[in-house]
Design an enzyme around this catalytic site. Structure first.
Site, short mmCIF file in Angstrom:
data_model
loop_
_atom_site.label_atom_id
_atom_site.label_comp_id
_atom_site.label_asym_id
_atom_site.label_seq_id
_atom_site.Cartn_x
_atom_site.Cartn_y
_atom_site.Cartn_z
N HIS A 101 -0.77 -0.09 -9.71
CA HIS A 101 -1.50 -1.02 -8.84
C HIS A 101 -1.95 -2.27 -9.63
O HIS A 101 -3.14 -2.60 -9.66
CB HIS A 101 -2.71 -0.34 -8.19
CG HIS A 101 -3.16 -1.05 -6.93
ND1 HIS A 101 -3.55 -0.39 -5.79
CD2 HIS A 101 -3.28 -2.37 -6.62
CE1 HIS A 101 -3.91 -1.26 -4.86
NE2 HIS A 101 -3.74 -2.48 -5.35
N ARG B 125 0.84 -1.19 0.00
CA ARG B 125 0.00 0.00 0.00
C ARG B 125 0.88 1.25 0.00
O ARG B 125 1.96 1.28 0.63
CB ARG B 125 -0.89 0.04 1.25
CG ARG B 125 -2.05 -0.94 1.21
CD ARG B 125 -3.12 -0.56 0.18
NE ARG B 125 -4.24 -1.48 0.18
CZ ARG B 125 -4.38 -2.51 -0.67
NH1 ARG B 125 -3.46 -2.75 -1.58
NH2 ARG B 125 -5.45 -3.28 -0.61
P1 NDP Z 1 -2.12 -11.44 4.85
O1 NDP Z 1 -3.15 -10.82 5.70
O2 NDP Z 1 -2.32 -12.86 4.37
O3 NDP Z 1 -0.70 -11.39 5.58
C1 NDP Z 1 -0.20 -10.27 6.19
C2 NDP Z 1 1.18 -10.58 6.76
O4 NDP Z 1 1.72 -9.39 7.33
C3 NDP Z 1 1.15 -11.63 7.86
O5 NDP Z 1 2.25 -12.49 7.74
C4 NDP Z 1 1.28 -10.79 9.13
O6 NDP Z 1 1.90 -11.46 10.21
C5 NDP Z 1 2.17 -9.68 8.66
N1 NDP Z 1 2.04 -8.48 9.52
C6 NDP Z 1 0.93 -7.77 9.78
N2 NDP Z 1 1.20 -6.77 10.63
C7 NDP Z 1 2.52 -6.88 10.94
C8 NDP Z 1 3.39 -6.18 11.78
N3 NDP Z 1 2.97 -5.13 12.51
N4 NDP Z 1 4.67 -6.57 11.86
C9 NDP Z 1 5.12 -7.63 11.16
N5 NDP Z 1 4.33 -8.35 10.33
C10 NDP Z 1 3.05 -7.98 10.23
O7 NDP Z 1 -1.93 -10.47 3.59
P2 NDP Z 1 -1.71 -10.83 2.06
O8 NDP Z 1 -0.42 -11.54 1.94
O9 NDP Z 1 -2.92 -11.44 1.50
O10 NDP Z 1 -1.62 -9.35 1.46
C11 NDP Z 1 -0.70 -8.39 1.95
C12 NDP Z 1 -1.07 -7.01 1.42
O11 NDP Z 1 -0.76 -6.93 0.03
C13 NDP Z 1 -2.56 -6.66 1.46
O12 NDP Z 1 -2.95 -6.22 2.73
C14 NDP Z 1 -2.65 -5.56 0.42
O13 NDP Z 1 -2.42 -4.31 1.03
C15 NDP Z 1 -1.50 -5.86 -0.54
N6 NDP Z 1 -1.97 -6.28 -1.86
C16 NDP Z 1 -1.52 -5.57 -2.96
C17 NDP Z 1 -1.89 -5.95 -4.21
C18 NDP Z 1 -1.37 -5.22 -5.40
O14 NDP Z 1 -1.81 -5.50 -6.52
N7 NDP Z 1 -0.44 -4.30 -5.25
C19 NDP Z 1 -2.78 -7.09 -4.43
C20 NDP Z 1 -3.17 -7.76 -3.23
C21 NDP Z 1 -2.78 -7.35 -1.99
P3 NDP Z 1 1.18 -12.68 10.95
O15 NDP Z 1 1.07 -13.78 9.90
O16 NDP Z 1 2.10 -13.04 12.02
O17 NDP Z 1 -0.17 -12.18 11.37
C1 OXD Z 2 -5.83 -6.05 -2.93
C2 OXD Z 2 -5.32 -5.16 -3.94
O1 OXD Z 2 -5.84 -5.69 -1.75
O2 OXD Z 2 -5.66 -5.35 -5.11
O3 OXD Z 2 -6.23 -7.17 -3.29
O4 OXD Z 2 -4.55 -4.26 -3.65
#
Ligand code: NDP
Ligand code: OXD
Length: 310
Positions: A273, A225
């Site tokens: 994006h 993000r």
């Molecule tokens: P998940 O919710 O599956 O995983 C998030 C990960 O981040 C987990 O491993 C979590 O740890 C970790 N995390 C959260 N908070 C912290 C913190 N404070 N410190 C350390 N680690 C932390 O997310 P996804 O993998 O599905 O997606 C990640 C992000 O990618 C989405 O939220 C979105 O913003 C972005 N995204 C972007 C896209 C694009 O096209 N650019 C498309 C899709 C998503 P734990 O496992 O220990 O809880």
């Molecule tokens: C998502 C994205 O959150 O597209 O899936 O960024």
């Protein structure tokens, strides 16, 4: 019972309404702006809802995010409290992100930006880089997307590190957990990939302090993000050569304003994006299946946790 649909691009709303209608025969699916009987709405399927959109529906039982992140839903100050949120994840999204991460890590690893500059000058300039097993790459966030991307990088041969909140085990990846381990995770890291969710704890995490902890001349890839990045800190770090190159897929404001410095910066690659845009038909099937399961059982596999923010 009506499912309300909203996306910021108007032309896309009707497409989603018709697609979901085809997948959920017998349900009533409608564009959020066409709904008069607000009491009939029990489900909403949204991407970046406008503030107050969801508060209009007194009987709302569930909100579906058209996307893996739920920050765009939580950003609504009038969001009805305690309405569960389902996110949209799945193999299609994960595969696309693995491809994007591999592409841009390899591009930085092989110093393609400099090689292309040499080509522009018809300069036969061989750039020799270390092999992947001598290069440390780090992935912040080890959820669906981060864990799969880290595994892909490890399979390519990189010394791969991953950082998350709780402890993880991923074959071929050295994992670090919690704020106390962040400095050790960053130390020596030459290419950093951000795949964290945007929460209070992670907002602005890509800042001057963090850049200073990476290997000098590191590359940064932000595909999570825009709110994770302090834009001015990146520009200063690039100027100081603390950061050599950045690939940015996400921005504070999207579309990225045409006068933003990132567009024309020689060391920044901007993508709109698209790191992992879910195939709409695949996403529609996932959403329909999650909605059906939620209505029948009160839960489904892709429930997000609004309190933790992801
Ligand atoms: P998940 O919710 O599956 O995983 C998030 C990960 O981040 C987990 O491993 C979590 O740890 C970790 N995390 C959260 N908070 C912290 C913190 N404070 N410190 C350390 N680690 C932390 O997310 P996804 O993998 O599905 O997606 C990640 C992000 O990618 C989405 O939220 C979105 O913003 C972005 N995204 C972007 C896209 C694009 O096209 N650019 C498309 C899709 C998503 P734990 O496992 O220990 O809880
Ligand atoms: C998502 C994205 O959150 O597209 O899936 O960024």
């Amino acid at each position: 019972m009506t499912v309300a649909v909203y996306l910021p691009v108007k032309e896309k709303i009707q497409w989603w309404v018709e697609m979901l209608q085809g997948l959920l025969p017998g349900w009533t699916i409608a564009s959020i702006d066409d709904i008069e009987d607000v009491a009939s709405v029990k489900q909403a399927v949204v991407w970046r809802p406008r503030p107050g959109d969801l508060a209009r529906f007194p009987n709302l039982e569930v909100i579906v995010s058209i996307g893996a992140g739920i920050d765009h839903v939580l950003a609504d100050p009038d969001l009805p409290k305690d309405v569960p949120i389902i996110r949209t994840a799945g193999d299609d999204l994960t595969q696309r992100m693995r491809e994007y991460v591999a592409l841009h890590v390899l591009r930085h690893h092989r110093d393609m930006p400099r090689q292309l500059l040499a080509q522009a000058e018809k300069d036969w300039h061989a750039i020799v880089v270390p092999v992947a097993p001598n290069r440390i790459v780090g992935v912040m966030g080890l959820g669906n997307l981060g864990a799969a991307s880290a595994k892909t990088l490890s399979d390519l041969g990189f010394i791969t590190r991953g950082w998350s909140k709780s402890t993880k085990t991923i074959e071929g990846v050295e994992t670090f957990a919690g704020a106390d381990a962040l400095d050790r995770f960053l130390s020596g890291c030459e290419i950093l990939v951000n795949l964290l969710p945007l929460t209070d704890a992670t907002k602005g995490i890509l800042n001057a302090d963090l850049f200073g902890k990476l290997a000098p001349g590191a590359c940064v890839i932000n595909c999570a993000r825009g709110g994770h990045l302090v834009d001015d800190d990146l520009l200063l770090a690039l100027e100081a050569r603390q950061i050599k190159q950045a690939t940015l897929d996400v921005f504070h404001q999207e579309p990225l304003p045409t006068d933003h410095a990132f567009w024309s910066h020689p060391a920044i690659t901007v993508t709109p994006h698209v790191a992992s845009q879910i195939d709409a038909a695949t996403g529609g099937r996932l959403i329909a299946s999650n909605l059906k399961e939620f209505v029948e059982t009160g839960t489904c596999p892709d429930m997000a946790d609004a309190d933790r923010g992801y």
